[in-house]
Design a protein around this motif. Structure first.
Motif, PDB file in Angstrom:
ATOM      1  N   VAL A  56      49.232  41.056  40.694  1.00  0.00           N
ATOM      2  CA  VAL A  56      50.375  41.959  40.530  1.00  0.00           C
ATOM      3  C   VAL A  56      51.478  41.271  39.721  1.00  0.00           C
ATOM      4  CG1 VAL A  56      52.291  42.969  41.823  1.00  0.00           C
ATOM      5  CG2 VAL A  56      49.958  43.425  42.534  1.00  0.00           C
ATOM      6  N   LEU A  57      51.713  40.006  40.010  1.00  0.00           N
ATOM      7  CA  LEU A  57      52.799  39.287  39.336  1.00  0.00           C
ATOM      8  C   LEU A  57      52.446  38.950  37.887  1.00  0.00           C
ATOM      9  CD1 LEU A  57      53.819  36.856  42.216  1.00  0.00           C
ATOM     10  CD2 LEU A  57      55.061  38.868  41.453  1.00  0.00           C
ATOM     11  N   VAL A  58      51.179  38.637  37.652  1.00  0.00           N
ATOM     12  CA  VAL A  58      50.782  38.157  36.324  1.00  0.00           C
ATOM     13  C   VAL A  58      50.337  39.292  35.407  1.00  0.00           C
ATOM     14  CG1 VAL A  58      49.159  36.644  35.108  1.00  0.00           C
ATOM     15  CG2 VAL A  58      50.148  35.917  37.269  1.00  0.00           C
ATOM     16  N   ALA A  59      49.559  40.262  35.980  1.00  0.00           N
ATOM     17  CA  ALA A  59      48.893  41.222  35.105  1.00  0.00           C
ATOM     18  C   ALA A  59      49.294  42.671  35.290  1.00  0.00           C
ATOM     19  CB  ALA A  59      47.382  41.099  35.315  1.00  0.00           C
ATOM     20  N   ALA A  60      50.039  42.982  36.341  1.00  0.00           N
ATOM     21  CA  ALA A  60      50.419  44.364  36.650  1.00  0.00           C
ATOM     22  C   ALA A  60      49.212  45.309  36.633  1.00  0.00           C
ATOM     23  CB  ALA A  60      51.499  44.856  35.691  1.00  0.00           C
ATOM     24  N   PRO A  61      48.311  45.175  37.625  1.00  0.00           N
ATOM     25  CA  PRO A  61      47.159  46.089  37.674  1.00  0.00           C
ATOM     26  C   PRO A  61      47.610  47.512  37.996  1.00  0.00           C
ATOM     27  CG  PRO A  61      47.240  44.728  39.630  1.00  0.00           C
ATOM     28  CD  PRO A  61      48.327  44.242  38.747  1.00  0.00           C
ATOM     29  N   PRO A  62      46.719  48.524  37.777  1.00  0.00           N
ATOM     30  CA  PRO A  62      47.134  49.910  38.061  1.00  0.00           C
ATOM     31  C   PRO A  62      47.576  50.081  39.515  1.00  0.00           C
ATOM     32  CG  PRO A  62      44.957  49.823  37.034  1.00  0.00           C
ATOM     33  CD  PRO A  62      45.337  48.437  37.307  1.00  0.00           C
ATOM     34  N   TYR A  63      48.524  51.032  39.718  1.00  0.00           N
ATOM     35  CA  TYR A  63      49.035  51.258  41.080  1.00  0.00           C
ATOM     36  C   TYR A  63      47.930  51.670  42.046  1.00  0.00           C
ATOM     37  CZ  TYR A  63      53.862  50.747  39.585  1.00  0.00           C
ATOM     38  OH  TYR A  63      55.033  50.220  39.134  1.00  0.00           O
ATOM     39  N   THR A  64      46.918  52.388  41.513  1.00  0.00           N
ATOM     40  CA  THR A  64      45.824  52.823  42.393  1.00  0.00           C
ATOM     41  C   THR A  64      45.128  51.608  43.009  1.00  0.00           C
ATOM     42  OG1 THR A  64      44.514  52.944  40.390  1.00  0.00           O
ATOM     43  CG2 THR A  64      45.304  55.037  41.299  1.00  0.00           C
ATOM     44  N   GLU A  65      44.962  50.564  42.210  1.00  0.00           N
ATOM     45  CA  GLU A  65      44.305  49.349  42.713  1.00  0.00           C
ATOM     46  C   GLU A  65      45.178  48.674  43.781  1.00  0.00           C
ATOM     47  OE1 GLU A  65      42.808  46.509  39.945  1.00  0.00           O
ATOM     48  OE2 GLU A  65      41.708  48.004  38.792  1.00  0.00           O
ATOM     49  N   ILE A  66      46.473  48.656  43.510  1.00  0.00           N
ATOM     50  CA  ILE A  66      47.388  48.011  44.474  1.00  0.00           C
ATOM     51  C   ILE A  66      47.373  48.795  45.788  1.00  0.00           C
ATOM     52  CG2 ILE A  66      49.766  47.279  44.915  1.00  0.00           C
ATOM     53  CD1 ILE A  66      50.134  47.142  41.846  1.00  0.00           C
ATOM     54  N   LEU A  67      47.440  50.124  45.690  1.00  0.00           N
ATOM     55  CA  LEU A  67      47.444  50.953  46.901  1.00  0.00           C
ATOM     56  C   LEU A  67      46.137  50.823  47.667  1.00  0.00           C
ATOM     57  CD1 LEU A  67      49.252  54.169  45.616  1.00  0.00           C
ATOM     58  CD2 LEU A  67      50.142  52.462  47.220  1.00  0.00           C
ATOM     59  N   LEU A  68      45.026  50.751  46.917  1.00  0.00           N
ATOM     60  CA  LEU A  68      43.718  50.585  47.565  1.00  0.00           C
ATOM     61  C   LEU A  68      43.682  49.257  48.330  1.00  0.00           C
ATOM     62  CD1 LEU A  68      40.815  51.624  47.965  1.00  0.00           C
ATOM     63  CD2 LEU A  68      40.183  50.412  45.872  1.00  0.00           C
ATOM     64  N   VAL A  77      42.001  27.430  45.466  1.00  0.00           N
ATOM     65  CA  VAL A  77      41.161  26.638  44.559  1.00  0.00           C
ATOM     66  C   VAL A  77      41.018  27.372  43.217  1.00  0.00           C
ATOM     67  CG1 VAL A  77      38.804  25.767  44.218  1.00  0.00           C
ATOM     68  CG2 VAL A  77      39.905  25.514  46.441  1.00  0.00           C
ATOM     69  N   MET A  78      40.934  28.715  43.317  1.00  0.00           N
ATOM     70  CA  MET A  78      40.712  29.516  42.103  1.00  0.00           C
ATOM     71  C   MET A  78      42.010  29.938  41.433  1.00  0.00           C
ATOM     72  SD  MET A  78      37.831  32.030  43.544  1.00  0.00           S
ATOM     73  CE  MET A  78      38.107  33.078  42.158  1.00  0.00           C
ATOM     74  N   ILE A  79      43.141  29.449  41.922  1.00  0.00           N
ATOM     75  CA  ILE A  79      44.434  29.999  41.499  1.00  0.00           C
ATOM     76  C   ILE A  79      44.636  29.945  39.981  1.00  0.00           C
ATOM     77  CG2 ILE A  79      45.869  27.936  41.849  1.00  0.00           C
ATOM     78  CD1 ILE A  79      47.854  29.950  43.251  1.00  0.00           C
ATOM     79  N   SER A  80      44.242  28.824  39.350  1.00  0.00           N
ATOM     80  CA  SER A  80      44.504  28.732  37.909  1.00  0.00           C
ATOM     81  C   SER A  80      43.645  29.730  37.141  1.00  0.00           C
ATOM     82  CB  SER A  80      44.297  27.304  37.401  1.00  0.00           C
ATOM     83  OG  SER A  80      43.026  26.885  37.762  1.00  0.00           O
ATOM     84  N   SER A  81      42.359  29.895  37.569  1.00  0.00           N
ATOM     85  CA  SER A  81      41.510  30.854  36.838  1.00  0.00           C
ATOM     86  C   SER A  81      42.007  32.278  37.072  1.00  0.00           C
ATOM     87  CB  SER A  81      40.039  30.695  37.232  1.00  0.00           C
ATOM     88  OG  SER A  81      39.823  31.226  38.508  1.00  0.00           O
ATOM     89  N   ILE A  82      42.552  32.570  38.255  1.00  0.00           N
ATOM     90  CA  ILE A  82      43.083  33.925  38.518  1.00  0.00           C
ATOM     91  C   ILE A  82      44.342  34.157  37.673  1.00  0.00           C
ATOM     92  CG2 ILE A  82      44.026  35.499  40.277  1.00  0.00           C
ATOM     93  CD1 ILE A  82      42.336  33.875  42.330  1.00  0.00           C
ATOM     94  N   ILE A  83      45.192  33.132  37.608  1.00  0.00           N
ATOM     95  CA  ILE A  83      46.439  33.271  36.837  1.00  0.00           C
ATOM     96  C   ILE A  83      46.126  33.501  35.355  1.00  0.00           C
ATOM     97  CG2 ILE A  83      48.406  31.927  35.946  1.00  0.00           C
ATOM     98  CD1 ILE A  83      48.845  30.901  38.780  1.00  0.00           C
ATOM     99  N   PHE A  84      45.167  32.715  34.802  1.00  0.00           N
ATOM    100  CA  PHE A  84      44.913  32.814  33.369  1.00  0.00           C
ATOM    101  C   PHE A  84      43.958  33.948  33.000  1.00  0.00           C
ATOM    102  CE2 PHE A  84      46.577  28.465  33.702  1.00  0.00           C
ATOM    103  CZ  PHE A  84      47.610  28.599  32.789  1.00  0.00           C
ATOM    104  N   ASN A  85      43.215  34.436  34.006  1.00  0.00           N
ATOM    105  CA  ASN A  85      42.321  35.570  33.720  1.00  0.00           C
ATOM    106  C   ASN A  85      42.354  36.543  34.906  1.00  0.00           C
ATOM    107  OD1 ASN A  85      40.510  37.227  32.546  1.00  0.00           O
ATOM    108  ND2 ASN A  85      38.803  35.740  32.483  1.00  0.00           N
ATOM    109  N   PRO A  86      43.489  37.220  35.092  1.00  0.00           N
ATOM    110  CA  PRO A  86      43.661  38.053  36.298  1.00  0.00           C
ATOM    111  C   PRO A  86      42.794  39.304  36.325  1.00  0.00           C
ATOM    112  CG  PRO A  86      45.564  38.258  34.855  1.00  0.00           C
ATOM    113  CD  PRO A  86      44.696  37.220  34.254  1.00  0.00           C
ATOM    114  N   GLU A  87      42.191  39.647  35.200  1.00  0.00           N
ATOM    115  CA  GLU A  87      41.353  40.855  35.181  1.00  0.00           C
ATOM    116  C   GLU A  87      39.867  40.513  35.167  1.00  0.00           C
ATOM    117  OE1 GLU A  87      42.653  43.788  35.775  1.00  0.00           O
ATOM    118  OE2 GLU A  87      44.595  42.784  35.792  1.00  0.00           O
ATOM    119  N   SER A  88      39.544  39.258  35.453  1.00  0.00           N
ATOM    120  CA  SER A  88      38.120  38.894  35.508  1.00  0.00           C
ATOM    121  C   SER A  88      37.483  39.565  36.718  1.00  0.00           C
ATOM    122  CB  SER A  88      37.977  37.370  35.619  1.00  0.00           C
ATOM    123  OG  SER A  88      38.492  36.937  36.858  1.00  0.00           O
TER     124      SER A  88
END
Lengths: 305, 407
Positions: free
Chosen positions: B353-365, B321-332
């Motif tokens: 990961v696909l849209v915003a490339a967050p830090p690796y630490t966040e991905i690993l966490l 349901v939130m997919i569009s808001s996550i895609i357009f604002n992935p760092e909210s």
């Protein structure tokens, strides 16, 4: 051989099995009898290793029952269920593999058993195409295909026509001859009386009586009149001299109260109907069951866990 | 262990070797495309329709109609001039004409033109007419004021952004935003569909074995945990096979078939993206499969299973349901929160990961949290499964089901 020593099992606040002990010896047919909710299923599930007993011990050929013993056990549950979308042969192979057999090794025995049951031509058909009786037979084959040392049969004859029933009976007797231990759970007392070497009757999770058929019958003595008659025998059901009566339109089985003479009762019956045949014998297992258990529903039988 | 492999093999066979699996494997990409790619393709196709549209026009200035008709002809919109307005209207209501454009006498000053259609008409045709009509009139207005329309267009053109990606080695690469958005949407949809379909399949399969008492036969041969793991892994392999076929088909269409037919499908298909898809797919599958198996064992019938599954479905639906808001604002804040909440993390973190490339630490966490949650859920599910699979005759509620954890 399987042996239970003081086995108990509880679920939440319900004691399903209390201090049950018995031994089913090699090559004998052992009857595990009791009304619904008596604790039969729980006892069987503990012997199958599905439940662990809270206390007591279960021995298989003299050693504590362990996971790998499951390969030497066959089980036919009361309610039959097979994978309907699979082919008969695939189901049988799968269940045999789960018992540790290799497909190639077990295939000849599956073919032999299918032939014995007149089902070889159905080998490649889907289970959903089978009639109820055929499914029962397939399930029985799955119980013995892996060549078990002990088999548990829960109401094995239910749903079978007389011919299939006789064939199954012959197969069970054949298994007994081969030295396989058969533990039979049934509601049909006549069948248990004819088939079982020894029985254990349980109710509310506890032993009511046990022993060989001879020992049990000797305990009750020759205090049962079996009478065949002509006429209206409705009054027989309410004879005050009887502990219990099983009555059919032209036949009755009367368990006498202590101190009552058989001749006195026969005289009363003869006054009202024509007696065609009579016999003074030990009570049937059915009568013993009714006498010991009574009406389980009236006593509020607990749910099988 | 051999018995677990036997259960896995049989579950895989039962799932993959049937008609429903083949049909879904073929139709799946179309379903995903229908939700993600198709709306965009339809929109782009509709601007240049294959079909010619006959549009009536009523105007006093014949020259203007000729000029308008020439431009619209390139878009396969053919203008049919008529002198009687009422006749033209009847031709529209009779279905002979797609629409009717009425150009007022003082069209240079008028701000609103009338356009008649039978039932709303084709939106893309009306938009095409509006665009062309507007362009011509604005050009005419500028010319009448002595201004050069080309110069004005140049002066008022807004610059656009060209997105570039710099990788860890400092290499630059063109990256179309649409490509990223499309792939995020498609991957999320794929995980969502597969988890729901295969989760339901696991739940129903456990329930079927419970109600048909087949499970009693199985339990006389193998342990309840072997049945549960065998079922989850067996169906998991089928899900991986199916998704693998879909991904292969997608690569084949995007990279080989599409370009041959001149169809450019924007999709950021890279090895890294596929690795993220695969890892989050596996984590999402095992997290939910264990829950579905436990609830299948606890349920009394299909209706009861559906009731028990509501909380699970909500966790799966929320990210979609939130997919569009996550895609357009992935760092909210909300996107970051849901990318760490284990039950929504596989979908939300994948999109981030696909849209915003967050830090690796966040991905690993996120991976760590998911693996820990899966471990806990598997332990809890195994306990519920062990007790529930033999419990019949009553519809248990969540409180009763949770009490089985201590049995």
């Amino acid at each position: 051989m399987v042996e239970l020593q003081n086995v108990s099992k509880s679920f939440a606040n319900v004691q399903a099995v209390k201090n049950i002990s018995f031994t089913a010896r090699e090559g004998e047919i052992f009857g595990l009898l009791g009304p619904n909710g008596a604790g039969k299923s729980t006892t069987i599930r503990m012997m199958l290793g599905i439940y662990l007993p809270d206390s007591g011990a279960i021995y298989f050929n003299g050693k504590r029952l362990v996971e790998k013993d499951k390969n030497r056990i066959g089980y036919l549950p009361e309610e039959r269920g097979l994978y309907k979308q699979l082919k008969v042969n695939d189901v049988l192979l799968y269940l045999a593999e789960l018992k540790g057999k290799k497909r190639k090794e077990v295939q000849p025995r599956i073919d032999y058993l299918l032939e014995e049951m007149d089902l070889l031509s159905w080998k490649e058909r889907k289970v959903q195409e089978l009639s109820k009786g055929m499914s029962q037979k397939i399930q029985f084959i799955s119980t013995i295909a892996h060549d078990p040392e002990i088999i548990f049969l829960d109401e094995p004859f239910s749903g079978l026509d007389p011919v299939s029933s006789d064939r199954l009976l012959a197969l069970i007797l054949n298994l007994k001859k081969e030295g396989i231990t058969v533990i039979l759970s049934t509601h049909i007392m006549d069948q248990a009386e004819r088939l079982c070497d020894r029985i254990l009757l349980i109710n509310h999770g506890q032993e009511v009586l046990s022993g060989t058929m001879e020992e049990i019958k000797a305990k009750y003595g020759r205090r049962t009149i079996k009478v065949e008659f002509d006429g209206n025998g409705d009054f027989i059901s309410s004879l005050s001299q009887a502990v219990s009566v099983r009555r059919y339109p032209r036949w009755a089985e009367i368990d006498l109260k202590p101190g009552i003479e058989a001749n006195a009762v026969l005289s009363i019956i003869m006054e009202r109907v024509s007696i065609l045949k009579y016999e003074l014998s030990a009570p049937t297992l059915h009568s013993i069951f009714v006498r010991e258990i009574g009406d389980p529903e009236a006593k509020g039988g607990e749910q099988d866990a | 262990m051999r018995k677990v492999f036997t259960v896995i093999r049989e579950e895989f066979k039962m799932t993959a070797a049937n008609r429903a699996f083949i049909i879904l494997t073929i139709l799946g990409p179309f379903l995903i495309a229908a939700i993600t790619i198709l709306p965009g393709l339809l929109a782009s196709k509709a601007v240049n329709p294959e079909k010619e549209y006959q549009i009536g026009v009523y105007a006093q200035d014949a020259n203007f109609v000729v000029e308008l008709g020439e431009t619209l002809k390139a878009r396969k919109i053919i203008l049919r001039y008529g002198e009687d307005l009422e006749v033209l209207k009847k031709r529209v209501s009779g279905g002979e004409l797609e629409g009717l454009l009425v150009i007022p006498d003082d069209y240079m000053e008028e701000k609103v033109f009338s356009y008649y259609t039978k039932q709303g008409g084709n939106l893309f045709v009306s938009e095409a007419i509006q665009g062309v009509l507007g362009g011509i009139i604005v050009s005419k207005r500028l010319a009448s004021e002595g201004l050069d329309p080309g110069r004005i267009a140049h002066l008022t053109a807004r610059p656009s952004l060209k997105t570039m990606i710099i990788d860890q080695e400092g290499k630059e690469k063109n990256q179309d935003v649409m490509e990223v958005l499309l792939i995020a949407l498609t991957f999320a949809m794929m995980i969502y569909m597969t988890v729901i379909l295969y989760g339901q399949s696991i739940g129903r399969s456990v329930l079927m074995e419970k109600t048909s008492k087949t499970v009693e036969i199985l339990l006389s041969s193998v342990s309840s945990s072997a049945i549960m793991f065998g079922k989850i892994i067996g169906k998991g392999w089928a899900a991986i096979l199916q998704s693998g076929i879909w991904v292969t088909m997608a690569i084949f269409i995007v990279k080989i078939v599409g370009p041959k037919f001149g169809l450019v499908i924007p999709a950021a298909l890279s090895v890294t993206n596929f690795l993220y898809l695969f890892s989050f797919f596996i984590l999402a599958f095992f997290l939910y499969a264990a829950i579905y198996a436990a609830l299948g064992a606890a349920a009394e019938d299909e209706q009861h299973l559906n009731q028990l599954l509501w909380p699970v479905l909500i966790c799966l639906i929320v990210p979609m349901v939130m997919i569009s808001s996550i895609i357009f604002n992935p760092e909210s804040r909300i996107a970051i929160f849901f990318s760490f909440f284990p039950f929504t993390a596989p979908l939300v973190m994948l999109i981030r990961v696909l849209v915003a490339a967050p830090p690796y630490t966040e991905i690993l966490l996120c991976y760590g949290l998911l693996i820990a949650t899966i471990g806990i859920m598997v332990i809890l599910s195994t306990r519920i499964f062990r007790v529930g699979i033999l419990m019949t005759g009553k519809k248990f509620n969540f409180k009763q089901i949770l009490s089985w954890l201590w049995q």
